[in-house]
Scaffold this active site. Structure first.
Site, PDB file in Angstrom:
ATOM      1  N   GLY A  34       5.108  -0.843 -15.726  1.00  0.00           N
ATOM      2  CA  GLY A  34       6.550  -0.807 -15.959  1.00  0.00           C
ATOM      3  C   GLY A  34       6.858  -0.200 -17.323  1.00  0.00           C
ATOM      4  N   SER A  57       3.194  -3.217   1.800  1.00  0.00           N
ATOM      5  CA  SER A  57       2.911  -1.776   1.772  1.00  0.00           C
ATOM      6  C   SER A  57       2.481  -1.274   3.145  1.00  0.00           C
ATOM      7  CB  SER A  57       1.790  -1.488   0.768  1.00  0.00           C
ATOM      8  OG  SER A  57       1.290  -0.173   0.965  1.00  0.00           O
ATOM      9  N   TYR A  64      -6.456  -1.233  -2.549  1.00  0.00           N
ATOM     10  CA  TYR A  64      -5.012  -1.471  -2.725  1.00  0.00           C
ATOM     11  C   TYR A  64      -4.395  -2.042  -1.447  1.00  0.00           C
ATOM     12  CZ  TYR A  64      -0.030  -0.354  -2.909  1.00  0.00           C
ATOM     13  OH  TYR A  64       1.340  -0.433  -2.834  1.00  0.00           O
ATOM     14  N   ASN A 111       6.295   4.435   1.306  1.00  0.00           N
ATOM     15  CA  ASN A 111       6.393   5.510   0.308  1.00  0.00           C
ATOM     16  C   ASN A 111       7.793   5.671  -0.281  1.00  0.00           C
ATOM     17  OD1 ASN A 111       3.876   6.198   2.011  1.00  0.00           O
ATOM     18  ND2 ASN A 111       3.674   7.464   0.176  1.00  0.00           N
TER      19      ASN A 111
HETATM   20  C1  UD2 Z   1       0.573   4.279  -0.473  1.00  0.00           C
HETATM   21  C2  UD2 Z   1       1.416   3.623   0.635  1.00  0.00           C
HETATM   22  C3  UD2 Z   1       2.836   3.371   0.105  1.00  0.00           C
HETATM   23  C4  UD2 Z   1       2.815   2.617  -1.224  1.00  0.00           C
HETATM   24  C5  UD2 Z   1       1.965   3.401  -2.215  1.00  0.00           C
HETATM   25  C6  UD2 Z   1       1.880   2.730  -3.582  1.00  0.00           C
HETATM   26  C7  UD2 Z   1       0.485   4.666   2.662  1.00  0.00           C
HETATM   27  C8  UD2 Z   1       0.755   5.553   3.828  1.00  0.00           C
HETATM   28  N1  UD2 Z   1       1.495   4.507   1.785  1.00  0.00           N
HETATM   29  O1  UD2 Z   1       1.144   5.526  -0.714  1.00  0.00           O
HETATM   30  O2  UD2 Z   1       3.588   2.646   1.076  1.00  0.00           O
HETATM   31  O3  UD2 Z   1       2.327   1.306  -1.040  1.00  0.00           O
HETATM   32  O4  UD2 Z   1       0.620   3.539  -1.685  1.00  0.00           O
HETATM   33  O5  UD2 Z   1       1.056   3.472  -4.432  1.00  0.00           O
HETATM   34  O6  UD2 Z   1      -0.574   4.096   2.521  1.00  0.00           O
HETATM   35  N2  UD2 Z   1      -0.840  13.510  -3.368  1.00  0.00           N
HETATM   36  C9  UD2 Z   1      -0.954  14.855  -3.643  1.00  0.00           C
HETATM   37  N3  UD2 Z   1      -0.771  15.270  -4.925  1.00  0.00           N
HETATM   38  C10 UD2 Z   1      -0.495  14.408  -5.949  1.00  0.00           C
HETATM   39  C11 UD2 Z   1      -0.368  13.030  -5.644  1.00  0.00           C
HETATM   40  C12 UD2 Z   1      -0.561  12.608  -4.341  1.00  0.00           C
HETATM   41  O7  UD2 Z   1      -1.229  15.682  -2.748  1.00  0.00           O
HETATM   42  O8  UD2 Z   1      -0.343  14.863  -7.091  1.00  0.00           O
HETATM   43  C13 UD2 Z   1      -0.995  13.089  -1.961  1.00  0.00           C
HETATM   44  C14 UD2 Z   1      -1.913  11.913  -1.734  1.00  0.00           C
HETATM   45  O9  UD2 Z   1      -3.243  12.314  -1.624  1.00  0.00           O
HETATM   46  C15 UD2 Z   1      -1.331  11.374  -0.417  1.00  0.00           C
HETATM   47  C16 UD2 Z   1       0.165  11.670  -0.534  1.00  0.00           C
HETATM   48  O10 UD2 Z   1       0.303  12.674  -1.521  1.00  0.00           O
HETATM   49  O11 UD2 Z   1      -1.853  12.079   0.692  1.00  0.00           O
HETATM   50  C17 UD2 Z   1       0.984  10.466  -0.972  1.00  0.00           C
HETATM   51  O12 UD2 Z   1       0.324   9.891  -2.085  1.00  0.00           O
HETATM   52  P1  UD2 Z   1       1.010   8.748  -2.968  1.00  0.00           P
HETATM   53  O13 UD2 Z   1       0.042   8.354  -4.017  1.00  0.00           O
HETATM   54  O14 UD2 Z   1       2.358   9.181  -3.382  1.00  0.00           O
HETATM   55  O15 UD2 Z   1       1.259   7.589  -1.913  1.00  0.00           O
HETATM   56  P2  UD2 Z   1       0.349   6.910  -0.759  1.00  0.00           P
HETATM   57  O16 UD2 Z   1       0.619   7.613   0.530  1.00  0.00           O
HETATM   58  O17 UD2 Z   1      -1.051   6.711  -1.198  1.00  0.00           O
END
Ligand code: UD2
Length: 337
Positions: free
Chosen positions: A60, A141, A165, A194
Site C-alpha cells: 500500500g 481471487s 498465491y 483482475n
Molecule cells: C491474478 C488473478 C487476479 C488477481 C491477481 C492479483 C487470475 C486469472 N487472476 O491475476 O484475479 O487475484 O492475480 O495479483 O489468476 N503480464 C504481461 N506483462 C506484464 C505483466 C503481466 O504480459 O508486464 C501478463 C501476465 O503474465 C498474465 C497477465 O498479464 O498473463 C495478467 O497478469 P497480472 O499479474 O496482471 O494478473 P493475473 O492474471 O496473474
C-alpha cells in the site's frame, strides 16, 4: 459513482446491549492504503459512514490515503494478533482487502504470501469474532479456479489453484466459510477477476498488467507481454468491485452469509487486444516485447456472474473500454507517481 443505499447506520437496534454499536456502525477496511481498499474506503466515506483503515504499507502507498483524511487510520500488520484486535474493536463490517497480491511474487517468496494472505486472514477472523463483528466481506481471487479450460468459470467448479498465491487466497475463502459455519460469523467471499483502475500501483514489477502497461505506454516505453499475448482476462474496473462490496455488506444474511461468488464483468479480452486499445488511448506507436510465459500463469479467465446478480443484485456499471479510458486519464494526469 452513486451509492444509494446505506447499511448499519439506519438499522434499528435488535437488543439493548448492541445499541451503542448499532448507532455508530464502524466499517473496517483492511489494506486501506492499497488500490482496492482505498477505493472502498473512499466510497464509504462519501456515503457518510464511519471508517477505520489498517495497512502495513508492504504494498500500500501513503499517497493513496490522500483524500481519506476523515478515516481513522491504523498503521499495523494483520500478521500480529494485537493489531487485528485493535482494528476490529467496535467494528460491525469488515472489508478484508489486505493481501500480498501477485502470482510471480508468490512464486518468488511463497512464505511471505502465506503470512500476508493466510496467517493474517485467520488472525483477522479470530479478532473479528472476539470483537463481535457482524460481517466480513473477503477479497477472493479468480486464481482459485486454476488453469482448467472450462469457460466461463462458475462457483460450482472445483478449485484448482496452481500458484502459491492462488492457494493462499483460496485458503482465506475456506477460513471465511468455516467461521460462518462453526462460529456464526457472517462472511461473504467475492472472487475478484483482475481488477484495474485509478490508484493501482504501476511502479512494481509485480503490479497488475494494465497499471504497468498504462504507465509504460504513456511514457513512450515498450511494454512486455509474457507469452504470445493471446491469454485472456475478465478485466474488471474498480467501480464495479466497490459496488459489489457495498452490496455484499448490505445483503440479507440468509441470502449471502457463508457464500462465495464471482465479481467481474462476464466478458474477456486478450492481452494483444488490450495492447491495441491502449495504443489508441495513450498514443504509443511501438510494438510490445514478447517474453516467455510466467510460471503459475493462467491462460484464460472469464467469469459467470449470474450468482452475484441473483444474490446481490449486482450488475457491472462500467465496461472495460470506459474503465480503461478513465484509468489512462488518471495515470496521464499524474496519478500513481
Ligand atoms: C491474478 C488473478 C487476479 C488477481 C491477481 C492479483 C487470475 C486469472 N487472476 O491475476 O484475479 O487475484 O492475480 O495479483 O489468476 N503480464 C504481461 N506483462 C506484464 C505483466 C503481466 O504480459 O508486464 C501478463 C501476465 O503474465 C498474465 C497477465 O498479464 O498473463 C495478467 O497478469 P497480472 O499479474 O496482471 O494478473 P493475473 O492474471 O496473474
Amino acid at each position: 459513482m452513486e451509492y444509494p443505499f446505506r447499511c448499519g447506520l439506519t438499522r434499528m437496534p435488535t437488543d439493548s446491549s448492541k445499541i451503542g454499536r448499532d448507532i455508530l456502525s464502524i466499517y473496517l477496511v483492511t489494506g486501506a492504503a492499497g488500490f482496492i481498499g482505498r477505493s472502498i474506503a473512499a466510497a464509504l466515506l462519501a456515503r457518510g459512514e464511519t471508517v477505520r483503515g489498517i495497512d502495513n504499507f508492504s504494498t500500500g502507498r501513503r499517497s493513496n490515503l490522500v483524500g481519506l483524511e476523515s478515516m481513522e487510520f491504523i498503521e499495523g500488520d494483520l500478521a500480529e494478533p494485537a493489531a487485528c484486535a485493535r482494528a476490529c474493536a467496535g467494528v460491525e463490517f469488515v472489508f478484508h482487502e489486505a493481501a500480498l497480491a501477485s502470482v510471480p511474487r508468490s512464486v518468488a517468496d511463497p512464505v511471505a504470501t502465506n503470512v500476508a494472505c493466510v496467517d493474517a486472514t485467520l488472525n483477522l477472523l479470530v479478532a473479528a469474532r472476539a470483537a463481535g463483528v457482524r460481517r466480513v466481506v473477503y477479497a477472493g481471487s479468480s486464481s482459485a479456479y486454476g488453469d482448467t479450460p472450462t469457460l466461463p468459470k462458475h462457483e460450482g467448479m472445483l478449485p484448482g489453484p496452481i500458484s502459491p498465491y492462488a492457494v493462499a487466497k483460496l485458503a482465506g475463502e475456506h477460513y471465511m466459510g468455516a467461521f460462518s459455519r462453526v462460529y456464526g460469523l457472517e462472511t461473504v467471499v467475492l472472487r475478484y477477476f483482475n481488477v484495474f483502475g485509478p490508484y493501482q500501483d504501476p511502479t512494481s514489477h509485480y503490479s497488475g498488467v494494465l497499471a504497468i502497461f498504462c504507465r509504460r505506454m504513456l511514457a513512450g516505453e515498450q511494454p512486455t507481454i509474457y507469452g504470445d499475448g493471446e491469454q485472456s482476462r475478465d478485466f474488471t474496473y474498480i467501480d464495479n468491485v466497490v459496488r459489489g462490496n457495498l452490496l455484499a455488506a448490505a445483503a440479507r444474511a440468509e441470502k449471502v452469509s457463508g457464500r462465495m461468488m464471482n465479481l467481474a464483468t462476464g466478458n474477456r479480452i486478450t492481452l494483444n487486444q488490450t495492447f491495441e486499445i491502449l495504443s489508441g488511448l495513450t498514443g504509443y506507436s511501438g510494438k510490445p516485447a514478447y517474453e516467455p510465459p510466467r510460471s503459475g500463469d493462467i491462460r484464460d479467465s472469464l467469469a459467470d456472474i449470474s450468482l452475484a446478480r441473483e444474490l446481490l443484485g449486482y450488475t457491472p456499471q462500467v465496461d472495460f473500454r470506459e474503465g480503461l479510458r478513465r484509468t489512462v486519464e488518471w495515470y496521464r494526469s499524474g496519478g500513481g507517481n
